[in-house]
Enzyme design. Structure first.
Site, PDB file in Angstrom:
ATOM      1  N   HIS A  66       0.824  -1.209   0.000  1.00 36.67           N
ATOM      2  CA  HIS A  66       0.000   0.000   0.000  1.00 36.67           C
ATOM      3  C   HIS A  66       0.859   1.261   0.000  1.00 36.67           C
ATOM      4  CE1 HIS A  66      -2.745  -2.981   2.115  1.00 36.67           C
ATOM      5  NE2 HIS A  66      -3.345  -2.724   0.969  1.00 36.67           N
ATOM      6  N   GLY A 115      -9.099  -4.082   1.336  1.00 38.01           N
ATOM      7  CA  GLY A 115      -9.111  -2.952   0.414  1.00 38.01           C
ATOM      8  C   GLY A 115      -8.820  -3.428  -0.987  1.00 38.01           C
TER       9      GLY A 115
END
Length: 342
Positions: A66, A115
């Protein structure tokens, strides 16, 4: 930020592996460095890099994949250290789900993810197993993967060996079912990455904040290093102090998550260059990083002598898997003895 406090946003609601951060606060290590630190928790873990990149918060925790993706999206963040090194991450499922170690058993199943990158990872894997992204149903679960599996909303979900697997094992025990009915198919093995470093949990910071406050950041890292040293030296006492500060931690499940996280804590907090190279290449393979992308990490704020890199990272992964099985069965605090270059 207009405040003189450092604002720090965690990657998840308060979790046992956040202990070094919270203990640096409760034991006064930040204060002794002359720092005021406000610790914040996210409503949605997917927002963390954007919030830090926008300058609304100074620092935080986030996984390596991320952190790389944030830079690719022009969020100016940099990793300045590691909290957890290579926690095993994969598709977590229960034995009665019809899922097996064969990735193709996911066909027709509902798979939960935190996510968007979890979905990107599974989608990318399908092409290696004669499948497409349409062969399974992706369900975004945020921080509720464990609950979604228990409720039957999903058949499996992306999770950590030291968190979601523990939560599910304890739920199984409460239902008089064997704890080992929870299984994991590791993404690093499916993708043949040679490391589980894409999910290493990092200390990250906004680039403008770093540039303006190098001494503050160095002091911050010195305080969390001191807290990490305490956790590694006195884990049982450290966890009790964490519970005193965060009473929500005081459950048998959280104690077990802490035990299972213990082996993953980075001793010297460094960013491992070899891991960053592997995950940067993986990000390019996933199509989330351009071919000329340069990774966004530094060790310049770590003011102590860093450990040498392991000489056998693949062997370490195998030994770590066995060690974690022992901890799952016996409990307690165990760490891997790593052979390193001089």
């Amino acid at each position: 930020m207009s405040t003189d406090k450092i604002t720090f946003l965690t990657n998840w609601h308060a979790t046992p592996y956040h202990a070094p951060l919270y203990l640096a606060q409760s034991k006064g290590y930040f204060k002794e460095e002359g720092l005021k630190v406000a610790l914040l928790e996210p409503n949605d873990p997917s927002d963390v890099t954007e919030i830090i990149g926008s300058g609304k918060v100074d620092m935080g925790f986030k996984a390596m994949i991320h952190t790389l993706a944030a830079k690719a999206r022009n969020f100016p963040v940099t990793s300045i250290g590691s909290l957890l090194d290579e926690p095993f991450t994969g598709v977590v499922y229960l034995k009665d789900s019809g899922i097996t170690e064969d990735f193709r058993s996911l066909k027709g199943k509902k798979i939960g993810y935190v996510g968007e990158f979890g979905k990107i990872q599974i989608d990318e894997l399908t092409k290696y197993y004669g499948m497409t992204a349409d062969d399974y149903t992706a369900v975004r679960c945020g921080m509720n993967v464990t609950k979604a599996i228990i409720r039957g909303d999903i058949d499996a979900g992306i999770g950590l060996e030291n968190v979601q697997m523990v939560e599910l094992a304890e739920w199984l025990a409460s239902q008089n079912r064997p704890r080992d009915d929870v299984q994991i198919v590791r993404i690093d093995q499916l993708a043949e990455l040679g490391c589980c470093c894409f999910c290493s949990i990092l200390y990250i910071a906004n680039d403008a904040f770093l540039a303006a406050n190098p001494e503050k950041v160095q002091k911050f890292m010195r305080a969390v290093k001191r807290a990490t040293d305490y956790v590694l030296a006195e884990p049982a006492a450290a966890f009790e102090e964490y519970v005193d500060m965060k009473p929500i931690m005081g459950t048998p499940v959280n104690r077990k998550i802490f035990e299972r996280s213990f082996a993953y804590f980075s001793r010297d907090l460094k960013n491992v260059s070899r891991d960053w190279a592997k995950v940067t290449n993986y990000g390019k393979r996933l199509g989330i990083l351009d071919a000329d992308f340069q990774p966004n990490y530094t060790n310049q704020y770590l003011s102590w002598t860093l450990d040498a890199d392991s000489t056998d990272p693949l062997g370490d992964q195998k030994r770590m898997a066995e060690l974690q099985k022992e901890v799952a069965c016996e409990g307690g605090f165990k760490r891997l003895q790593v052979a390193s270059s001089a």
